[in-house]
Motif scaffolding. Structure first.
Motif, PDB file in Angstrom:
ATOM      1  N   THR A  93      -6.316   6.661  -0.032  1.00 43.57           N
ATOM      2  CA  THR A  93      -6.397   4.900  -0.156  1.00 43.57           C
ATOM      3  C   THR A  93      -4.617   4.848   0.521  1.00 43.57           C
ATOM      4  OG1 THR A  93      -6.668   2.710  -1.422  1.00 43.57           O
ATOM      5  CG2 THR A  93      -5.646   5.224  -2.865  1.00 43.57           C
ATOM      6  N   ALA A  94      -5.106   3.166   1.040  1.00 45.81           N
ATOM      7  CA  ALA A  94      -4.163   2.881   1.913  1.00 45.81           C
ATOM      8  C   ALA A  94      -3.276   0.894   1.815  1.00 45.81           C
ATOM      9  CB  ALA A  94      -4.112   2.998   3.519  1.00 45.81           C
ATOM     10  N   ASP A  95      -2.649   0.684   0.978  1.00 47.79           N
ATOM     11  CA  ASP A  95      -2.174  -0.593   0.470  1.00 47.79           C
ATOM     12  C   ASP A  95      -2.206  -1.500   2.305  1.00 47.79           C
ATOM     13  OD1 ASP A  95      -1.472  -3.189   0.282  1.00 47.79           O
ATOM     14  OD2 ASP A  95      -0.228  -2.097  -1.391  1.00 47.79           O
ATOM     15  N   LEU A  96      -3.375  -2.093   2.892  1.00 44.98           N
ATOM     16  CA  LEU A  96      -3.165  -3.203   4.084  1.00 44.98           C
ATOM     17  C   LEU A  96      -2.076  -3.869   4.181  1.00 44.98           C
ATOM     18  CD1 LEU A  96      -6.733  -2.281   5.173  1.00 44.98           C
ATOM     19  CD2 LEU A  96      -4.692  -0.833   5.740  1.00 44.98           C
ATOM     20  N   THR A  97      -1.248  -4.173   2.546  1.00 46.16           N
ATOM     21  CA  THR A  97      -0.594  -5.281   3.087  1.00 46.16           C
ATOM     22  C   THR A  97       0.493  -4.529   2.906  1.00 46.16           C
ATOM     23  OG1 THR A  97      -0.076  -4.914   0.190  1.00 46.16           O
ATOM     24  CG2 THR A  97      -2.027  -6.881   0.598  1.00 46.16           C
TER      25      THR A  97
END
Length: 322
Positions: free
Chosen positions: A313-317
């Motif tokens: 998963t990647a936190d796009l914030t």
């Protein structure tokens, strides 16, 4: 694209990340047809790439790394919006002739920008646990460890008879949702299940999905002295079985969660009976990858896949990703 999507190789080739075109199909097929030959598996990219390009739109974008304005293709990756806030990245491949130049990261960041521009706050992908190179590329691109799961593989059986009460109406859907909220399976999977629309993608389970499954006779909730577990059929898909053009119908069940082995047995029997009734040839049921869930499944004499799959998963914030 921004200037950050253009670079030159050591040999002087001009590489640019851009949206894929139909004319890229042959070049993509050339470097993806033997992707997993060492694993005895074929790559789906040559078959699906033309459809990907044709179906690109507001919620889907296929990217390639262009070499010298169309002379070759050095990589490919697709981004899909699964919900208003969740994006999915799939089909990452880098041409062996251009590896070691950070192209996987370039493609990943292009998908991240595209997804964030559409409101996504998270992007996920799936990597086989044995695919060490793919895991490394994902981590380098900004993905972080997420969760892991395994497939239970009950055999379709029209004579299977659950020993506990299995229900599938609207009330059972709400009971299943309440069960999911307090389930250890939800915790271990971070709320993720197989997506209903995008095959081989995972997204957060929504209450409405269970209600829709109930309305379509795809929900199986064990309600016996209280709610004890549930599963549901997410979708069916056709897949090749050999090199001679044979196909089979695969039934994918979004997730299974239960309280005890007897409930698991009832759920797998309900799945076996449903699969037979639907003409499904083989079944996959997503379960968490841990001793409890895998051993419970084994105790019911239900098959389990040999290896887990990993979700990253990647936190796009996080502005550092851009």
């Amino acid at each position: 694209m921004t200037g950050g999507d253009r670079l030159r190789t050591d040999g002087g080739a001009d590489l640019t990340v851009r949206q894929a075109r139909a004319a890229d199909a042959d070049a993509v097929a050339a470097f993806t047809q033997d992707t997993w030959s060492e694993q005895g598996a074929s790559d789906y990219l040559p078959d699906v790439f033309p459809h990907w390009v044709e179906s690109d739109g507001p919620d889907q974008r296929t990217f390639v790394v262009d070499v010298d304005d169309g002379a070759d293709v050095a990589g490919v990756l697709q981004g899909v919006m699964l919900s208003d806030t969740e994006a999915w990245a799939q089909g990452m491949r880098v041409n062996p002739d251009y590896r070691g130049r950070g192209l996987g990261t370039k493609l990943t960041r292009a998908v991240f920008r595209w997804a964030r521009d559409r409101g996504a706050v998270v992007c996920r992908n799936m990597v086989f646990s044995w695919n060490v190179a793919g895991l490394g590329t994902s981590r380098a691109g900004g993905f972080r460890p997420g969760v892991e799961f395994r497939w239970a593989t009950p055999e379709p059986d029209g004579d299977a008879e659950p020993t506990l009460t299995v229900e599938g109406d609207a009330a059972a859907a709400d009971a299943a949702w309440a069960f999911w909220q307090r389930s250890d399976a939800r915790t271990e999977l971070d709320g993720l299940v197989m997506d209903d629309e995008e095959t081989w993608a995972c997204s957060e389970l929504r209450r409405e999905q269970l209600r829709e499954a109930a309305a379509a006779d795809r929900l199986f909730t064990v309600v016996d002295g209280g709610t004890r577990g549930f599963t549901y059929r997410s979708y069916t898909t056709e897949r090749d079985t050999d090199d001679d053009g044979g196909t089979e119908t695969l039934g994918v069940y979004g997730v299974a969660a239960w309280d005890d082995v007897e409930t698991a047995r009832a759920l797998y029997r309900a799945v076996a009976r449903d699969a037979a009734a639907e003409g499904i040839d083989s079944v996959r049921v997503l379960i968490p990858e841990s001793v409890r869930w895998v051993s419970d499944t084994a105790a019911t004499r239900t098959g389990v896949s040999d290896e887990p799959d990993f979700l990253l998963t990647a936190d796009l914030t996080d502005d550092a990703l851009f």
